[in-house]
Write a protein that holds these residues in place. Structure first.
Motif, PDB file in Angstrom:
ATOM      1  N   TYR A  26       0.799  -1.220   0.000  1.00  0.00           N
ATOM      2  CA  TYR A  26       0.000   0.000   0.000  1.00  0.00           C
ATOM      3  C   TYR A  26       0.837   1.277   0.000  1.00  0.00           C
ATOM      4  N   ASP A  27       1.843   1.349   0.875  1.00  0.00           N
ATOM      5  CA  ASP A  27       2.637   2.579   0.969  1.00  0.00           C
ATOM      6  C   ASP A  27       3.329   2.892  -0.356  1.00  0.00           C
ATOM      7  N   ALA A  28       3.908   1.862  -0.980  1.00  0.00           N
ATOM      8  CA  ALA A  28       4.624   2.075  -2.235  1.00  0.00           C
ATOM      9  C   ALA A  28       3.665   2.424  -3.370  1.00  0.00           C
ATOM     10  N   LEU A  29       2.507   1.776  -3.396  1.00  0.00           N
ATOM     11  CA  LEU A  29       1.521   2.089  -4.437  1.00  0.00           C
ATOM     12  C   LEU A  29       1.040   3.536  -4.327  1.00  0.00           C
ATOM     13  N   LEU A  30       0.914   4.024  -3.092  1.00  0.00           N
ATOM     14  CA  LEU A  30       0.530   5.420  -2.888  1.00  0.00           C
ATOM     15  C   LEU A  30       1.674   6.358  -3.251  1.00  0.00           C
ATOM     16  N   ARG A  31       2.886   6.002  -2.832  1.00  0.00           N
ATOM     17  CA  ARG A  31       4.054   6.845  -3.105  1.00  0.00           C
ATOM     18  C   ARG A  31       4.308   7.003  -4.588  1.00  0.00           C
ATOM     19  N   GLU A  32       4.136   5.923  -5.338  1.00  0.00           N
ATOM     20  CA  GLU A  32       4.416   5.963  -6.772  1.00  0.00           C
ATOM     21  C   GLU A  32       3.240   6.489  -7.587  1.00  0.00           C
ATOM     22  N   GLY A  33       2.135   6.806  -6.930  1.00  0.00           N
ATOM     23  CA  GLY A  33       0.995   7.374  -7.640  1.00  0.00           C
ATOM     24  C   GLY A  33       0.165   6.366  -8.397  1.00  0.00           C
ATOM     25  N   VAL A  34       0.352   5.079  -8.126  1.00  0.00           N
ATOM     26  CA  VAL A  34      -0.452   4.069  -8.805  1.00  0.00           C
ATOM     27  C   VAL A  34      -1.897   4.135  -8.317  1.00  0.00           C
ATOM     28  N   PHE A  35      -2.081   4.272  -6.995  1.00  0.00           N
ATOM     29  CA  PHE A  35      -3.403   4.413  -6.408  1.00  0.00           C
ATOM     30  C   PHE A  35      -3.469   5.692  -5.590  1.00  0.00           C
ATOM     31  N   THR A  36      -4.677   6.209  -5.439  1.00  0.00           N
ATOM     32  CA  THR A  36      -4.902   7.315  -4.519  1.00  0.00           C
ATOM     33  C   THR A  36      -5.200   6.760  -3.125  1.00  0.00           C
ATOM     34  N   GLN A  37      -5.170   7.643  -2.132  1.00  0.00           N
ATOM     35  CA  GLN A  37      -5.451   7.201  -0.773  1.00  0.00           C
ATOM     36  C   GLN A  37      -6.880   6.660  -0.657  1.00  0.00           C
ATOM     37  N   ASP A  38      -7.819   7.307  -1.344  1.00  0.00           N
ATOM     38  CA  ASP A  38      -9.201   6.824  -1.296  1.00  0.00           C
ATOM     39  C   ASP A  38      -9.323   5.416  -1.868  1.00  0.00           C
ATOM     40  N   MET A  39      -8.597   5.150  -2.952  1.00  0.00           N
ATOM     41  CA  MET A  39      -8.647   3.809  -3.544  1.00  0.00           C
ATOM     42  C   MET A  39      -8.061   2.767  -2.597  1.00  0.00           C
ATOM     43  N   ILE A  40      -6.965   3.109  -1.931  1.00  0.00           N
ATOM     44  CA  ILE A  40      -6.340   2.171  -0.992  1.00  0.00           C
ATOM     45  C   ILE A  40      -7.266   1.919   0.197  1.00  0.00           C
ATOM     46  N   ASP A  41      -7.909   2.983   0.694  1.00  0.00           N
ATOM     47  CA  ASP A  41      -8.855   2.803   1.795  1.00  0.00           C
ATOM     48  C   ASP A  41      -9.996   1.889   1.384  1.00  0.00           C
ATOM     49  N   GLU A  42     -10.452   2.043   0.153  1.00  0.00           N
ATOM     50  CA  GLU A  42     -11.544   1.198  -0.352  1.00  0.00           C
ATOM     51  C   GLU A  42     -11.101  -0.262  -0.421  1.00  0.00           C
ATOM     52  N   ILE A  43      -9.888  -0.495  -0.886  1.00  0.00           N
ATOM     53  CA  ILE A  43      -9.375  -1.872  -0.964  1.00  0.00           C
ATOM     54  C   ILE A  43      -9.248  -2.476   0.427  1.00  0.00           C
ATOM     55  N   LYS A  44      -8.723  -1.704   1.370  1.00  0.00           N
ATOM     56  CA  LYS A  44      -8.547  -2.200   2.737  1.00  0.00           C
ATOM     57  C   LYS A  44      -9.880  -2.585   3.368  1.00  0.00           C
ATOM     58  N   SER A  45     -10.937  -1.862   3.010  1.00  0.00           N
ATOM     59  CA  SER A  45     -12.245  -2.106   3.630  1.00  0.00           C
ATOM     60  C   SER A  45     -12.997  -3.268   2.982  1.00  0.00           C
ATOM     61  N   SER A  46     -12.412  -3.892   1.956  1.00  0.00           N
ATOM     62  CA  SER A  46     -13.137  -4.926   1.222  1.00  0.00           C
ATOM     63  C   SER A  46     -13.217  -6.252   1.967  1.00  0.00           C
ATOM     64  N   GLY A  47     -12.404  -6.426   3.050  1.00  0.00           N
ATOM     65  CA  GLY A  47     -12.544  -7.657   3.827  1.00  0.00           C
ATOM     66  C   GLY A  47     -11.234  -8.367   4.075  1.00  0.00           C
ATOM     67  N   THR A  48     -11.211  -9.668   3.817  1.00  0.00           N
ATOM     68  CA  THR A  48     -10.058 -10.512   4.112  1.00  0.00           C
ATOM     69  C   THR A  48      -8.877 -10.175   3.202  1.00  0.00           C
ATOM     70  N   ARG A  49      -7.725 -10.810   3.496  1.00  0.00           N
ATOM     71  CA  ARG A  49      -6.550 -10.624   2.646  1.00  0.00           C
ATOM     72  C   ARG A  49      -6.870 -10.987   1.209  1.00  0.00           C
ATOM     73  N   ARG A  50      -7.577 -12.093   1.018  1.00  0.00           N
ATOM     74  CA  ARG A  50      -7.922 -12.514  -0.341  1.00  0.00           C
ATOM     75  C   ARG A  50      -8.839 -11.499  -1.009  1.00  0.00           C
ATOM     76  N   ASP A  51      -9.815 -10.971  -0.256  1.00  0.00           N
ATOM     77  CA  ASP A  51     -10.705  -9.956  -0.813  1.00  0.00           C
ATOM     78  C   ASP A  51      -9.914  -8.714  -1.229  1.00  0.00           C
ATOM     79  N   GLN A  52      -8.966  -8.296  -0.364  1.00  0.00           N
ATOM     80  CA  GLN A  52      -8.166  -7.125  -0.678  1.00  0.00           C
ATOM     81  C   GLN A  52      -7.288  -7.369  -1.903  1.00  0.00           C
ATOM     82  N   ALA A  53      -6.726  -8.569  -1.989  1.00  0.00           N
ATOM     83  CA  ALA A  53      -5.897  -8.900  -3.154  1.00  0.00           C
ATOM     84  C   ALA A  53      -6.735  -8.869  -4.430  1.00  0.00           C
TER      85      ALA A  53
END
Length: 436
Positions: A26-53
């Motif tokens: 997550y930190d690197a994806l945000l740092r490199e501009g691949v994802f925004t913070q809102d997108m990362i928060d959305e992924i984190k809230s999706s559930g289990t590790r598999r759901d997030q992946a």
């Protein structure tokens, strides 16, 4: 993202969902501009590790042309070298360029397609402004409507970000009640349902593998069916994420307001599917509010038999032609004209009682459902296999569509067809737990 890179992600989706550790990216994806913070928060809230992946990989496909090589580099930095090599080996030679130095990398923005005419591109003077490729229209002739056709997602169109996933990481995930009516009383004038125990055993094993506590009740009268459903609604589901009810019995068509059909007790009296779902709605079962309630009905919706329609010979598929095929129907008890009843008053600012419910029927309302006395029902056999093969990567609604397609290819006695379907009131995507 380049089309070939999308294909690499899609071809390796199972490996990514199974093995990827999103938390280290997550930190690197945000740092490199691949994802925004809102997108990362959305992924984190999706559930289990598999759901997030799963969410991470889907969102990655919507990013710019630099997203894929940056993703490979971030995988290596996080110690997930094996996954990076797997993806790298799937890339065509020369397609991957080394990632640019960190200071020179443009911040990746969501991709609207930018159409650039040849004259405009010649006048382009700002070298650092990326020019996104124009997706050319497909000039090949459209396939006839009876052919299989998979429409690719238009490049640059973002995923349906408003769709979230249900939380499905509790252990156990929830309760699963199977009511299996096999032997019917003589006064019911209904035949015994040979082969139903095969269905029951398959579903018991399948939902146990999906981390549910499975309880099986056999040969219940109408009043006993209601008692079991009432007991289920009174249990505390607060530690669970989901509840499943499976009905294996004879059925018929009845008047209804939401969910058609009814399921028979062994005494010949029936319980409407509408009443079955009501036991677990948001009002009657508060500990399941906002959680998915799934109902699988292996029973006839009526007594009509579907003879299908003719398709070109090249579309013909191997079909079931069992001498032992039976139906789970008795004559229709009444019509379903009440589908046209007036609308109710507008909903309050709360969730409707019927929200988060999905009812999957083995057959179209009004029609018979076929069961092989030796192998079990078409619907359950297909549902069990689809769940086994696809639960790790696909959501429930997608898998039920696969079931619909495969069952529709079968044929009873070389003539009769069957078409499953669902009444879907889920608000989010549902992914079952599967073993890694």
């Amino acid at each position: 993202m380049e089309e070939q890179h999308k294909k690499i992600l899609q071809q390796n989706r199972i490996n990514l969902v199974t093995d990827l550790d999103p938390s280290g990216l997550y930190d690197a994806l945000l740092r490199e501009g691949v994802f925004t913070q809102d997108m990362i928060d959305e992924i984190k809230s999706s559930g289990t590790r598999r759901d997030q992946a799963r969410e991470l990989v889907r969102d990655l496909e919507t990013r710019g042309s630099r997203a894929f090589p940056l993703f490979l580099e971030i995988l290596r930095e996080s110690g997930q070298q094996g996954l990076a090599e797997t993806l790298l080996n799937g890339a065509p030679p020369g397609q991957l360029q080394p990632a640019a130095p960190a200071g020179d990398r443009p911040v990746l923005q969501p991709l609207p397609i930018i159409t650039v005419s040849p004259m405009d591109s010649q006048k382009q003077s700002i070298k650092n402004t990326p020019i996104y490729p124009v997706e050319r229209p497909n000039k090949s002739p459209s396939p006839p409507p009876d052919k299989e056709y998979f429409k690719p997602r238009p490049q640059g169109r973002t995923r349906r970000d408003s769709l979230k996933c249900y939380k499905m990481d509790s252990s156990p995930c929830g309760l699963c009640l199977i009511i299996n009516n096999v032997e019917f009383k003589p006064e019911s004038q209904l035949r015994d349902r040979k082969g139903s125990c095969i269905d029951c055993n398959k579903l018991q094993r399948r939902f146990t593998a999906l981390n549910f506590i499975v309880e099986v009740k056999t040969n219940l009268k109408q009043k006993q069916i209601k008692q079991e459903l009432l007991a289920l609604s009174r249990r505390d589901h607060s530690l669970y994420d989901c509840c499943v009810v499976i009905m294996l019995s004879h059925g018929t068509e009845v008047n209804h307001r939401r969910f058609p059909g009814a399921v028979f007790g062994v005494d010949g009296d029936y319980v409407p599917v509408q009443a079955i779902t009501n036991y677990l709605n948001g009002e009657k079962c508060p500990s399941l509010q906002g959680k998915p309630k799934l109902f699988f009905i292996q029973a006839c919706g009526g007594d009509e038999k579907d003879i299908g329609f003719e398709v070109p010979s090249e579309e013909a598929q191997p079909s079931v032609d069992g001498e032992d095929d039976e139906t789970d129907a008795i004559p229709t008890s009444s019509s379903s004209d009440s589908l046209s009843t007036p609308d109710e008053v507008d909903a309050r600012t709360t969730l409707p009682n019927s929200s988060d419910i999905l009812v999957s029927y083995s057959t179209f309302p009004g029609y018979v459902s076929w069961r092989d006395t030796q192998a079990g029902s078409w619907y359950v056999e297909t549902l069990d296999r689809i769940l086994e093969e696809n639960a790790a990567t696909d959501d429930l609604v997608t898998m039920l569509m696969m079931v619909n397609h495969e069952v529709s290819q079968n044929s009873a006695k070389g003539l009769y067809k069957q078409m499953p379907g669902s009444f879907n009131f889920l608000r989010k995507l549902l992914y079952f737990q599967t073993s890694a």
